[in-house]
Design a protein around this motif. Structure first.
Motif, PDB file in Angstrom:
ATOM      1  N   ARG A 137       0.750  -1.081  -0.480  1.00  0.00           N
ATOM      2  CA  ARG A 137       0.070   0.105   0.034  1.00  0.00           C
ATOM      3  C   ARG A 137       1.136   1.148  -0.254  1.00  0.00           C
ATOM      4  N   SER A 138       1.928   1.129   0.575  1.00  0.00           N
ATOM      5  CA  SER A 138       2.751   2.568   0.661  1.00  0.00           C
ATOM      6  C   SER A 138       3.774   2.557  -0.582  1.00  0.00           C
ATOM      7  N   ARG A 139       3.549   1.552  -1.729  1.00  0.00           N
ATOM      8  CA  ARG A 139       4.379   1.975  -2.624  1.00  0.00           C
ATOM      9  C   ARG A 139       3.211   2.339  -4.522  1.00  0.00           C
ATOM     10  N   ARG A 140       1.721   2.751  -3.733  1.00  0.00           N
ATOM     11  CA  ARG A 140       1.161   2.654  -4.955  1.00  0.00           C
ATOM     12  C   ARG A 140       1.432   4.416  -5.690  1.00  0.00           C
ATOM     13  N   ARG A 141       2.552   5.246  -5.364  1.00  0.00           N
ATOM     14  CA  ARG A 141       2.694   6.137  -6.090  1.00  0.00           C
ATOM     15  C   ARG A 141       4.254   6.640  -6.734  1.00  0.00           C
ATOM     16  N   ASP A 142       4.626   5.280  -6.357  1.00  0.00           N
ATOM     17  CA  ASP A 142       6.061   4.515  -6.814  1.00  0.00           C
ATOM     18  C   ASP A 142       6.087   4.626  -8.684  1.00  0.00           C
ATOM     19  N   ARG A 143       7.591   4.413  -9.053  1.00  0.00           N
ATOM     20  CA  ARG A 143       7.365   4.651 -10.486  1.00  0.00           C
ATOM     21  C   ARG A 143       6.947   4.108 -10.918  1.00  0.00           C
TER      22      ARG A 143
ATOM     23  N   PRO B 117       4.488   0.625  -9.809  1.00  0.00           N
ATOM     24  CA  PRO B 117       3.321   0.164  -9.222  1.00  0.00           C
ATOM     25  C   PRO B 117       3.619  -1.186  -8.287  1.00  0.00           C
TER      26      PRO B 117
ATOM     27  N   GLN C  28      11.152  -3.534  -8.059  1.00  0.00           N
ATOM     28  CA  GLN C  28      10.741  -2.204  -8.249  1.00  0.00           C
ATOM     29  C   GLN C  28      12.134  -2.009  -9.103  1.00  0.00           C
TER      30      GLN C  28
ATOM     31  N   ARG D 270       4.999  -2.221 -14.314  1.00  0.00           N
ATOM     32  CA  ARG D 270       5.176  -3.459 -12.961  1.00  0.00           C
ATOM     33  C   ARG D 270       5.724  -4.333 -12.382  1.00  0.00           C
TER      34      ARG D 270
END
Length: 457
Positions: free
Chosen positions: A316-322, A324, A354, A360
């Motif tokens: 959930r904390s990585r939704r806005r990463d380069r 997702p 990532q 993805r």
């Protein structure tokens, strides 16, 4: 007085057992021999006493009685204790013992009596018979000189032979035990000579396929592990020093530039770079500290943790990463461990995915088989991992290509820490086949619920 060496204890034990066995056998032999000789003497005395009693009852006996073969003396005594007849060696001697009154017929009584003649023992048999003049007792005695002589000879022989046998057993046991323990002494001497700089040395393995040979093989296997651990520790120290040297050097360079050029316009960039290197140093120090704790064999945390909650929170904390993270997580998966360790396991796998993914990353948590194993999969659509490198990626400070560079933030410790955590929690972490990209799979044992059934989904 207590022997300390195995050789001395084995010799003492074998000698004591043999001495006790030979002593018991000697007493048994003397008893059997003495019993047989006594029975033979009594049988001879009984035959003579019965034969003489028959003659007395018939009134056909002389005052001088000649003992038969195997009998030493004969004496005939009436009811008043008068000697009616006797063998020549008892002529003129009183009755051996008073006659005992008895009923008509023949009565036999056997006893041991003191020396009747000389210093030898005798077996005396008493037979009472009825004559015209009343009761008459016949005494027949057989000398036990053969039994006494045999006892003396056997006792003397055993007194010499038994100690010699015990000494022989002790000597043979001492020599054989020393020969058997010689490889052990060689192993001990070799191990005593091995220092922390000589871990390449190995103990000699005897040719015999016995317990000592297996001990030597086990010792060499232990030395192999110690040598591998020493090499791994030295390599780890060298790699850690190298990894720490680079950011420290960069940080020092930035600080020296800031000191040499006190331009406020450059301070923002220099401080930002210094902060980035400081964070990297902090993360590296944390990784090294965790690895050190894992290497010391510290007992793993023992608590029930829902792996599904840990995985959801990490994704959930990585939704806005380069890149997702897509989730496919089942409702519950309770495993034994700690939230910190499991979170670090999932985080390291997601960071690795990532870093190499193009568009993805997919996180999957499911049950394997009958619901006894939690399977955590992290997939990416990056270049993947070649089959030849699927084990090497879990080595510490390993980077396979330029994508795994220091500029991207990787230290080469993430997958190594993740595997160590999975292994310490009773599971595993491997790289498995995938249609595209890389697929890392962690398997952890599920905990049974309160009803006794396995936690599954």
């Amino acid at each position: 007085m207590r022997p300390r060496s195995v050789r001395a204890r084995a010799t003492l034990g074998a000698s004591a057992v043999v001495a006790l066995a030979l002593g018991a056998a000697s007493f048994a032999l003397l008893g059997i021999l003495d019993g047989n000789l006594m029975r033979d003497a009594q049988a001879a005395a009984e035959r003579e006493a019965l034969s003489t009693a028959g003659l007395v009852a018939a009134g056909r006996f002389d005052t001088v009685v000649t003992p038969g073969r195997g009998t030493d003396f004969v004496q005939i005594v009436d009811a008043q204790g008068r000697v009616l007849a006797a063998s020549p060696n008892l002529a003129g001697r009183p009755a051996l013992s008073p006659a005992r009154p008895g009923r008509p017929g023949t009565v036999r009584d056997t006893w041991k009596e003191g020396p009747a003649r000389g210093d030898r023992r005798h077996r005396v048999v008493q037979v009472t018979t009825v004559t015209a003049d009343g009761l008459v007792t016949v005494y027949a005695g057989t000398s036990l000189r053969e039994a006494d002589t045999a006892d003396d000879v056997i006792t003397g022989v055993l007194a010499v032979v038994v100690p010699l046998l015990v000494l022989t057993v002790a000597l043979v046991t001492w020599r054989v035990t020393g020969w058997a323990l010689r490889p052990v002494e060689a192993i001990r001497a070799e191990v005593a000579a091995i220092s922390d700089r000589d871990l390449h040395r190995r103990v000699p393995v005897p040719r015999s396929q016995d317990e000592i040979a297996r001990l030597a093989v086990t010792m060499n296997a232990t030395l192999d592990r110690l040598e591998a651990a020493g090499i791994r520790q030295r390599r780890f120290i060298a790699d850690a020093s190298h990894e720490l040297r680079s950011p420290i050097t960069v940080l020092r360079t930035q600080l020296e530039v800031a000191q040499a050029h006190p331009d406020p316009a450059l301070w923002g960039e220099l401080v930002s770079g210094a902060l980035e290197d400081t964070v990297r140093l902090q993360d590296l120090a944390a990784d090294l500290l965790l690895l050190a704790r894992l290497d010391t064999g510290e007992a793993p945390p023992d608590a029930r943790v829902d792996l599904a909650d840990v995985a959801r929170e990490a994704a959930r904390s990585r939704r806005r990463d380069r890149v997702p993270v897509d989730m496919d997580i089942a409702p519950a998966a309770v495993v034994r461990g700690s939230t910190l360790w499991l979170s670090r396991l999932v985080t390291n796998l997601l960071d690795n995915a990532q870093r190499h993914a193009e568009r993805r990353v997919r996180l999957v948590l499911r049950a394997d088989g009958p619901g006894r194993t939690a399977v955590l999969e992290v997939r990416d659509d990056g270049p993947g991992i070649a089959p030849a490198d699927r084990e090497r990626v879990f080595e510490r400070f390993t980077r396979l290509d330029d994508a795994r560079s220091r500029d991207e933030g990787g230290t080469g410790l993430g997958l190594a820490i993740a595997r160590d955590i999975a292994t310490r929690l009773g599971g595993s972490l491997t790289v498995e086949d995938a249609p595209a990209g890389a697929r890392l799979v962690a398997r952890l044992p599920l905990e049974p619920d309160a009803s006794g059934a396995d936690t599954g989904f």
